[in-house]
Design a protein around this motif. Structure first.
Motif, PDB file in Angstrom:
ATOM      1  N   LEU A 173       0.821  -1.210   0.000  1.00 55.23           N
ATOM      2  CA  LEU A 173       0.000   0.000   0.000  1.00 55.23           C
ATOM      3  C   LEU A 173       0.857   1.264   0.000  1.00 55.23           C
ATOM      4  O   LEU A 173       0.502   2.274  -0.592  1.00 55.23           O
ATOM      5  CB  LEU A 173      -0.902  -0.032   1.237  1.00 55.23           C
ATOM      6  N   ILE A 214      -4.600   8.494  -3.109  1.00 55.98           N
ATOM      7  CA  ILE A 214      -5.715   7.679  -3.603  1.00 55.98           C
ATOM      8  C   ILE A 214      -5.802   7.809  -5.127  1.00 55.98           C
ATOM      9  O   ILE A 214      -5.774   8.920  -5.664  1.00 55.98           O
ATOM     10  CB  ILE A 214      -7.029   8.143  -2.952  1.00 55.98           C
ATOM     11  N   HIS A 259      -8.458   2.754  -6.743  1.00 57.29           N
ATOM     12  CA  HIS A 259      -8.803   2.352  -5.376  1.00 57.29           C
ATOM     13  C   HIS A 259     -10.319   2.242  -5.185  1.00 57.29           C
ATOM     14  O   HIS A 259     -10.789   1.716  -4.186  1.00 57.29           O
ATOM     15  CB  HIS A 259      -8.211   3.334  -4.355  1.00 57.29           C
ATOM     16  N   GLY A 260     -11.069   2.765  -6.136  1.00 58.98           N
ATOM     17  CA  GLY A 260     -12.522   2.672  -6.052  1.00 58.98           C
ATOM     18  C   GLY A 260     -13.125   1.723  -7.071  1.00 58.98           C
ATOM     19  O   GLY A 260     -14.345   1.683  -7.226  1.00 58.98           O
ATOM     20  N   LEU A 313      -6.760  -1.651  -0.245  1.00 61.68           N
ATOM     21  CA  LEU A 313      -7.027  -0.480   0.594  1.00 61.68           C
ATOM     22  C   LEU A 313      -7.859  -0.882   1.809  1.00 61.68           C
ATOM     23  O   LEU A 313      -7.567  -0.498   2.949  1.00 61.68           O
ATOM     24  CB  LEU A 313      -7.784   0.568  -0.230  1.00 61.68           C
ATOM     25  N   LEU A 331      -5.613  -0.875   5.052  1.00 61.19           N
ATOM     26  CA  LEU A 331      -5.690   0.428   5.724  1.00 61.19           C
ATOM     27  C   LEU A 331      -6.930   0.570   6.602  1.00 61.19           C
ATOM     28  O   LEU A 331      -6.875   1.145   7.675  1.00 61.19           O
ATOM     29  CB  LEU A 331      -5.633   1.556   4.687  1.00 61.19           C
ATOM     30  N   ILE A 332      -8.079   0.080   6.145  1.00 59.91           N
ATOM     31  CA  ILE A 332      -9.326   0.365   6.864  1.00 59.91           C
ATOM     32  C   ILE A 332      -9.710  -0.749   7.838  1.00 59.91           C
ATOM     33  O   ILE A 332      -9.879  -0.506   9.036  1.00 59.91           O
ATOM     34  CB  ILE A 332     -10.467   0.650   5.859  1.00 59.91           C
ATOM     35  N   VAL A 365      -7.912  -1.367  11.274  1.00 60.63           N
ATOM     36  CA  VAL A 365      -8.132  -0.334  12.297  1.00 60.63           C
ATOM     37  C   VAL A 365      -9.481  -0.545  12.977  1.00 60.63           C
ATOM     38  O   VAL A 365      -9.592  -0.513  14.200  1.00 60.63           O
ATOM     39  CB  VAL A 365      -8.066   1.076  11.665  1.00 60.63           C
ATOM     40  N   PHE A 366     -10.522  -0.775  12.195  1.00 61.92           N
ATOM     41  CA  PHE A 366     -11.874  -0.923  12.754  1.00 61.92           C
ATOM     42  C   PHE A 366     -12.112  -2.321  13.335  1.00 61.92           C
ATOM     43  O   PHE A 366     -13.171  -2.567  13.913  1.00 61.92           O
ATOM     44  CB  PHE A 366     -12.926  -0.677  11.669  1.00 61.92           C
ATOM     45  N   ASN A 416     -13.326  -5.768  14.288  1.00 62.86           N
ATOM     46  CA  ASN A 416     -14.245  -6.314  15.290  1.00 62.86           C
ATOM     47  C   ASN A 416     -14.942  -7.524  14.658  1.00 62.86           C
ATOM     48  O   ASN A 416     -14.928  -7.674  13.440  1.00 62.86           O
ATOM     49  CB  ASN A 416     -15.244  -5.244  15.777  1.00 62.86           C
ATOM     50  N   ALA A 465     -17.906  -8.438  13.933  1.00 66.30           N
ATOM     51  CA  ALA A 465     -18.951  -8.274  12.918  1.00 66.30           C
ATOM     52  C   ALA A 465     -18.373  -7.760  11.598  1.00 66.30           C
ATOM     53  O   ALA A 465     -18.865  -8.079  10.520  1.00 66.30           O
ATOM     54  CB  ALA A 465     -20.034  -7.322  13.416  1.00 66.30           C
ATOM     55  N   LEU A 466     -17.313  -6.946  11.684  1.00 68.93           N
ATOM     56  CA  LEU A 466     -16.723  -6.360  10.474  1.00 68.93           C
ATOM     57  C   LEU A 466     -15.770  -7.330   9.779  1.00 68.93           C
ATOM     58  O   LEU A 466     -15.727  -7.401   8.547  1.00 68.93           O
ATOM     59  CB  LEU A 466     -15.946  -5.090  10.835  1.00 68.93           C
TER      60      LEU A 466
END
Lengths: 354, 354
Positions: free
Chosen positions: B18, B24, B28-29, B38, B42-43, B46-47, B49, B51-52
């Motif tokens: 990365l 960006i 990346h989309g 990405l 990157l995302i 960090v978040f 959990n 469920a994610l």
């Protein structure tokens, strides 16, 4: 008085028909009169359904016997990093607070990113980390998301949508219709901090002490309020459009008057000075960590003292009362002793403030 | 074979770290390799959990004993009106489908609008009406929303985020981990229609018969599938990145191989011709009304015939099978008789296709 439409105090009306605006103006996003008109005349009538129609901060739905609150907000704030916060914190706390204003316990958030081509990867990482810290602070989990990229000049760095689900404990019901004459109106601290922080930063203004956004989660404050009173009538966070617009919406829906005491409304010296310089009225400036609480008069003191014990409520105050007179109107006893009508915000005071 | 990383068949790996991308890019989309990287690098970390972490089309959460699916998507498609649909329909069906792919019954949607200053009010009204029609068609209610306005040149007409909540009936569980060797892979019709419709319209191409987007809700199709088989292993709508990227994600997560039969994959003559002209491979072109279904081999015929009876499944076909060999890889028996590796999409094939 009553509902005589010829009387000047019979509730704010939209001043011009929507057809007068063939195109979207910045003011349609301001949180004031034009936003209200756009939603009430163009969007809400089309989507009309029992969960949407109250147009609260979030919708209440019944999922197999479990009461859920569901809310969404997109964040387009400029600049994305500002004193006291950033777009990521704002996006998490904003939706947490909308759920809390439904008397719900916020549980799960989604995050949708629209990123402009060329946005620094480092800034994206910073925003994502900030969202995670905010989620941890508020006790919610970001459980699902989406990322889109648009070409240079078709966005502005990053826009973030968050939606959220909260669980509404049994027995809680807030709504403007529950507001009764005599109810006390409380707020959890000084107004105008978020708007002034962003505007002065944007305009390059420097004050002796920098004003910071009040950006904060309100869910534990709401729990503390319910711990001392079952008689909470209404909760609302006065964001875009400020205290004045939020109270006008409630007064209109409740078909009651609201009488404010200017003396009692907490405003810091810094915000007052900055507003004078920027030509703003603190009553219309956005907040991101403030909560308006309507409670039965007998519970007002207990709620006030519970709020003051919460870190997000140290500056709490009783700022007004609900009246039978002037239905749909917000009036204010001013510092100099007169009475002033406090209308909903007109025009675009602070574009892209959240 | 197995997990020997030196073997060319040991699953797609991100080709470059990365850090090689300080900014960006449009890619990346795109829904291909860079989007995947990405999110995974990157995302999601960090978040992180429970469920994610599965990174499905939506998250599954337990709300006081009620199983909910929760999903979100932002829509930035250009143009906003295209043959077979518009951004409003897409925004409703897209989130309905993400919920359906979690085996949920979609119930409630939120709608967040980011509108560019100067956007015609008439077009906004048209989009809102279209969203309402789509919601009625899919049997969901739009219960909460938000509207923001950005300055000219800081957006592009209108971007819409929808988030949605669905109820997951007991006993249903889809996940790549449930996929087993021998499982049949089905699709409900011809691929590439949405991407080709939008791209040819955007490029001003005219064919003898205009290709229309397949934009459609998939929730009744999923109900029909479950009505004949409890052995559904996995569902996925192959949107951005197309069939190839969706199957690669599943193969990687499932740690299984997927063997496709090129003969069996439905592609219309119009899409084939347009793809040749546009230099696209239909396997990588976005769909907005297609569903990949993984079922136990014994149930494949029953599921196929149930799907064909649904209006959204008339063109259904069994297109492949899950293998123990080539874990993490998608391979294809080609029309000319050879075997081809079908990798995840690289680069930006179709910007702003949804």
């Amino acid at each position: 008085m009553g509902n005589d439409n010829s009387h000047p105090f019979t509730g704010p009306v939209c001043p011009v028909p929507l057809q007068r605006y063939p195109q979207i103006l910045l003011a349609h996003g301001s949180g004031g009169k034009l936003t209200d008109q756009l939603i009430r005349e163009l969007i809400a009538p089309v989507f009309s359904n029992p969960a949407l129609d109250p147009l609260h901060d979030g919708a209440l739905v019944d999922a197999g016997g479990v009461r859920l609150a569901f809310s969404t907000d997109s964040y387009v704030i400029n600049p994305i990093f500002f004193p006291g916060g950033d777009i990521g914190r704002l996006a998490v706390f904003g939706t947490v607070n909308d759920l809390a204003m439904c008397a719900a316990r916020p549980a799960w958030l989604s995050a949708g990113f629209i990123v402009e081509e060329g946005f620094p990867m480092e800034d994206l990482a910073r925003v994502v980390r900030s969202m995670n810290e905010a989620a941890l602070q508020a006790g919610v989990a970001i459980v699902t998301g989406d990322t889109k990229v648009v070409e240079r000049g078709k966005g502005d760095k990053i826009y973030i949508n968050t939606a959220g689900i909260g669980l509404v404990p049994g027995g809680r019901k807030v709504s403007p219709a529950a507001v009764r004459p005599g109810d006390a109106v409380l707020i959890n601290g000084a107004i105008g901090l978020h708007g002034v922080a962003v505007m002065s930063f944007r305009e390059g203004l420097r004050f002796s002490s920098q004003v910071e956004s009040d950006c904060a989660p309100l869910n534990t404050l709401v729990e503390d309020i319910y711990s001392v009173s079952p008689n909470v009538r209404m909760l609302r966070d006065p964001t875009r459009g400020g205290l004045a617009s939020a109270l006008n919406e409630i007064a209109r829906e409740a078909k009651r008057g609201i009488l404010l005491d200017e003396h009692a409304i907490p405003v810091t010296e810094e915000v007052r000075a900055a507003c004078e310089l920027l030509g703003l009225d603190p009553l219309y400036v956005a907040n991101e960590g403030k909560c308006l609480v309507f409670v039965s008069p007998g519970d007002a003191d207990a709620v006030l003292s519970a709020m003051r014990k919460n870190p997000a409520g140290k500056g709490s105050a009783i700022i007004g009362t609900v009246t039978e007179t002037h239905p749909g109107r917000v009036t204010m006893k001013t510092l100099v002793g007169g009475d002033r009508i406090v209308d909903m915000m007109s025009g675009e005071q602070l574009p892209r403030i959240c």
